[in-house]
Structures are given as C-alpha cells and as structure tokens.
Design a protein around this motif. Structure first.
Motif, short mmCIF file in Angstrom:
data_model
loop_
_atom_site.label_atom_id
_atom_site.label_comp_id
_atom_site.label_asym_id
_atom_site.label_seq_id
_atom_site.Cartn_x
_atom_site.Cartn_y
_atom_site.Cartn_z
N ASN A 183 39.30 64.02 18.67
CA ASN A 183 39.98 63.96 18.68
C ASN A 183 40.44 63.91 20.36
O ASN A 183 42.14 63.94 20.34
CB ASN A 183 40.12 65.89 18.92
CG ASN A 183 40.34 66.53 17.36
OD1 ASN A 183 41.26 66.36 16.76
ND2 ASN A 183 39.62 66.83 16.82
N GLU A 184 40.25 64.20 21.58
CA GLU A 184 41.18 63.72 22.96
C GLU A 184 41.06 62.08 22.82
O GLU A 184 41.95 61.44 23.38
CB GLU A 184 39.65 63.44 24.11
CG GLU A 184 39.15 64.99 24.36
CD GLU A 184 38.54 65.06 25.08
OE1 GLU A 184 37.59 63.99 25.40
OE2 GLU A 184 37.88 66.53 25.18
N ILE A 185 40.22 61.08 21.79
CA ILE A 185 40.45 60.00 21.91
C ILE A 185 41.82 59.44 21.25
O ILE A 185 42.97 58.66 21.18
CB ILE A 185 39.77 59.18 21.39
CG1 ILE A 185 38.82 58.94 22.11
CG2 ILE A 185 40.74 57.61 20.94
CD1 ILE A 185 36.70 58.36 21.90
N ALA A 186 42.37 60.45 19.81
CA ALA A 186 43.41 59.93 19.07
C ALA A 186 44.60 60.92 19.71
O ALA A 186 45.43 60.12 19.50
CB ALA A 186 42.66 60.72 17.93
N SER A 187 44.49 61.53 19.94
CA SER A 187 45.61 62.20 21.39
C SER A 187 46.15 61.20 22.07
O SER A 187 46.96 61.26 22.79
CB SER A 187 44.57 63.85 21.83
OG SER A 187 44.63 63.50 23.41
N LYS B 7 48.54 52.49 25.53
CA LYS B 7 49.37 54.32 24.64
C LYS B 7 48.27 53.58 23.28
O LYS B 7 48.30 52.27 22.66
CB LYS B 7 50.59 54.42 24.08
CG LYS B 7 51.03 55.71 23.79
CD LYS B 7 52.40 55.38 23.25
CE LYS B 7 52.54 56.66 22.83
NZ LYS B 7 54.39 56.92 21.94
N GLN B 8 47.75 54.82 23.16
CA GLN B 8 46.61 54.28 21.65
C GLN B 8 48.02 54.72 20.94
O GLN B 8 48.78 55.71 20.36
CB GLN B 8 46.00 55.81 21.87
CG GLN B 8 45.21 55.49 20.30
CD GLN B 8 43.80 54.72 20.26
OE1 GLN B 8 43.65 54.83 21.72
NE2 GLN B 8 43.62 53.96 19.09
N LYS B 9 47.44 53.32 19.34
CA LYS B 9 49.29 53.56 18.51
C LYS B 9 48.44 54.19 17.28
O LYS B 9 48.85 55.19 16.66
CB LYS B 9 49.22 51.81 18.03
CG LYS B 9 50.64 51.46 19.38
CD LYS B 9 50.07 49.52 18.97
CE LYS B 9 51.14 48.78 20.55
NZ LYS B 9 51.48 47.46 19.72
#
Length: 391
Positions: free
Chosen positions: A173-177, A323-325
């Motif tokens: 969840n932290e990564i996906a956020s 930024k995580q796309k």
C-alpha cells in the motif's frame, strides 16, 4: 519432456473424470461447526507443517496420511494421535482417498511434479485444495489447475504463507500510494547453502516405497538415493531448482510489491551450477530480471556458502524524485485485492475459513496468484535453459 507431461496430464484428467465422477458432490458447503476432514499428501518435510497447520484448526480432522513411502507412516501417525487425539488412515496412493466422500480437503506437500495433477484430480473429485509451492511444475500445468478450480468451483489455496502477513500488504500500500517515490526495483534473494549431493548409483527402490506412484506423471527412470526424499528438487523431471523451491516465496513478495503486476513483458536469466560437480541438474546460481515497464523485478539465487548475505530476503528501491505512475492493484474479479489488509490469521486458518464460507475472494493466496508467482520461476528457468530472453 514437456509434451510427454502434457499428454499425461490430458489423459490422466480424462481418466479421473471417468473414474471418480460419482464423487463431485462430496464438496459440500459446511457450517462453522461442521468437521472438515483433511488428507495430507506427502508427509515428509513440509508435510509435517501441513499436518500441524490444519490439525490445530477448530473442527478440523487429519483423516488420512498419504505417501508412497510407508516407512513414514508410523512416526506421523503417532504424532497425530498424540497431538490431535485421532488415528488417521495411512495409504500410499492419493487415488485411494479421492473417491472417499468423507474427505473434504486434499493438502499437497509432494514433490513438485505431482502438485498440479493431484490438485486437478482433487478438484474433479469435489475436494478443496491446499497445495504447496510451487503451484505447478511448468506453466501449462498451472494454467490447467486455474481452469479446473474455476470449472469445479473449488477453493484452492497456494502455500505462499507470506500472503497472510499484514506487514507485506502494508508495504504494498505504501508503494502504491507513491509516498516513497517511484519503485525502480523489487528485489528477491534466495541465498541458501546447498552443498554437493555427490553421485548415487541406480538400484532397486526400497520395498516400502511405491516408486511408480512416487514418479507419477514424470518420465520413468531408475531409482537412486538422490531422489527420495529431498534432492529431487535439483532434477528437472521432478523439481525446479531453488528458484522454484524456496525462491517462490520471495518471488511472490517481490511481484506483490509492484503495483498491478501480473505477467512481465520479458524475462532474462543467466546462471549455472558452480563450485562442484555432482549428479544434480538445476542451477545453484541464477540472476533473473523481469521487465514490468515502470519497474524491474530482480531475483538472485546463490547456493554456494558465503561469509555474509546468506538467507532469504526482499528489498525495494525507489527513485524519490520521480512519481509512481501505476498505483492500483490488478483488480481481478474473484481474487483478494493485493492491497487489502491481511488480518490476524495464518494461511491455514484463512484457507479453512474459505472452505467453510465458499468465498474464493477470501483466500490470501488464491490459485491464480500462485500460478503467476510460480510461473515467474518457470519463465526464469526457461530463459536460463534456452540461453536467451523469454517473453
């Protein structure tokens, strides 16, 4: 060899449908207080964990112990009697329990080459399945098991027990956020000391071992002591090397950490068997790279002894300035969201709960997730054995 196994799977599943077609109705919906009868198949090594994991659940009964090697029965039977106060029936061939309508669950901890076929037979017989990693011995078998679970509406859990740990769902969840930046690499390592197994001459199998049943769908070959009970992992007809042994756990976690990751664009793997000459066939050293576009999954296997960095691990590496796309899970219907919290129960309790409530989306390690993570290990081995990138 693959074509031979495919033919065997096709013929065997057709046989199973005919031979045990009268038992499909044995997969009954159970209430919270109904007893669940479990047959544990493969009782050496990891099988002991299956016995304990299922046996400690409320209203679960270890009804059968199944293993081609009858030398194992006495010790395991005494354990069940002492720990769980019942006496299981011991048989050498799983087909002797598939047509037993009192058996609800087949729990599989056999060598890898039996995992998918035994699971498919169990689904056809109306049983639910807990199957040890890897889910399959090759990609084809994994696909067939996913189809069988869906066709026969069975609950099938894969033995990647880390899927029941909240610490990993929280990290996912932290990564996906995106709060940590862009995920560049999800790394899994399997650094376990695997010494030489030497060479063993062929000979007649022990009288207590039904070697034909042990061999099952694999190509027939002569018995030697490096096959039974553990070193089969290092022979292609039966195992998948350490990347498809311990490595499945860390591979599964690494893929889990990449938002939305299912199948990669391509796989590249190099390696070999270094440090000694022995009878084994699989690599003891491998480096595999899986291209997921925005992120890479990197997997490292080291089987030679080292002074440091031994053990298994998972790590994630970020570009904090990017930024995580992709920030969502794969969103596949009927499968637990990878970003969903894992709760407080272990994987065996989660499985038994799902057996009772008939909700496959409740499973922490759904058969499809097991197929994909095991499949990554198979793809790495395909690339390694071909000597080229696979896609």
């Amino acid at each position: 060899m693959i074509e031979t196994r495919r033919k065997f799977i096709a013929q065997s599943t057709a046989f199973a449908t005919f031979a045990i077609s009268g038992t499909k109705s044995s997969g009954k919906i159970m209430g919270a207080n109904d007893r669940v009868n479990v047959a544990v198949c493969g009782i050496k090594g990891r099988g002991a964990s299956h016995i304990g994991g299922h046996g400690r659940q409320k209203n679960v009964n270890i009804s059968h112990l199944v293993d081609p090697d009858s030398r194992l029965f006495s010790g395991r039977e005494k354990f069940v009697q002492s720990k769980f106060k019942n006496t299981p029936k011991c048989v050498q061939d799983v087909r002797d329990v598939l047509d037993n309508k009192e058996v609800d669950v087949i729990s599989i901890a056999t060598p890898n080459h039996w995992h998918s076929l035994m699971s498919i037979w169990a689904c056809q017989a109306g049983k639910d399945v807990y199957v040890e990693k890897p889910l399959s011995h090759n990609l084809f078998e994994g696909r067939m098991l996913v189809k069988a679970a869906k066709k026969y509406k069975r609950i099938v859990q894969h033995g990647t027990q880390n899927r029941s740990l909240s610490k990993w769902s929280k990290l996912a969840n932290e990564i996906a956020s995106g709060e940590k930046g862009k995920l560049e690499i999800a790394l899994g390592t399997c650094h376990k000391r695997r010494g030489s197994i030497g060479f063993k001459d062929t000979k007649s199998p022990p009288n207590e071992l039904d070697f034909d049943v042990w061999t099952g769908p694999a190509p027939k070959e002569d018995f030697h002591d490096n096959l039974v009970h553990y070193n089969w992992h290092w022979f292609w007809n039966f195992g998948n090397g350490d990347i498809g042994n311990q490595g499945v756990h860390q591979m599964d976690i690494a893929r889990w950490m990449i938002p939305g990751a299912v199948w990669p664009k391509s796989v590249f793997c190099i390696g070999g068997r270094f440090g000694y000459k022995d009878q084994a066939e699989t690599a003891n050293t491998q480096l595999a790279i899986f291209d997921y576009g925005e992120s890479l999954l990197v997997f490292d296997v080291r089987g030679l002894s080292g002074k440091s960095n031994m053990g298994v691990s998972n790590h994630v590496y970020f570009d904090q300035n990017a930024k995580q796309k992709k920030t969502k899970s794969h969103g596949i219907k009927g499968i637990k969201d990878p970003l969903a919290d894992r709760g407080e129960v272990d994987i065996f309790e989660n499985f038994i709960q799902s057996v009772r409530n008939r909700k496959e989306e409740h499973l922490d390690a759904h058969v499809f997730e097991g197929h994909v993570s095991s499949g990554l290990c198979h793809l790495a081995n395909v690339s390694y054995r071909l000597g080229e990138k696979s896609s």
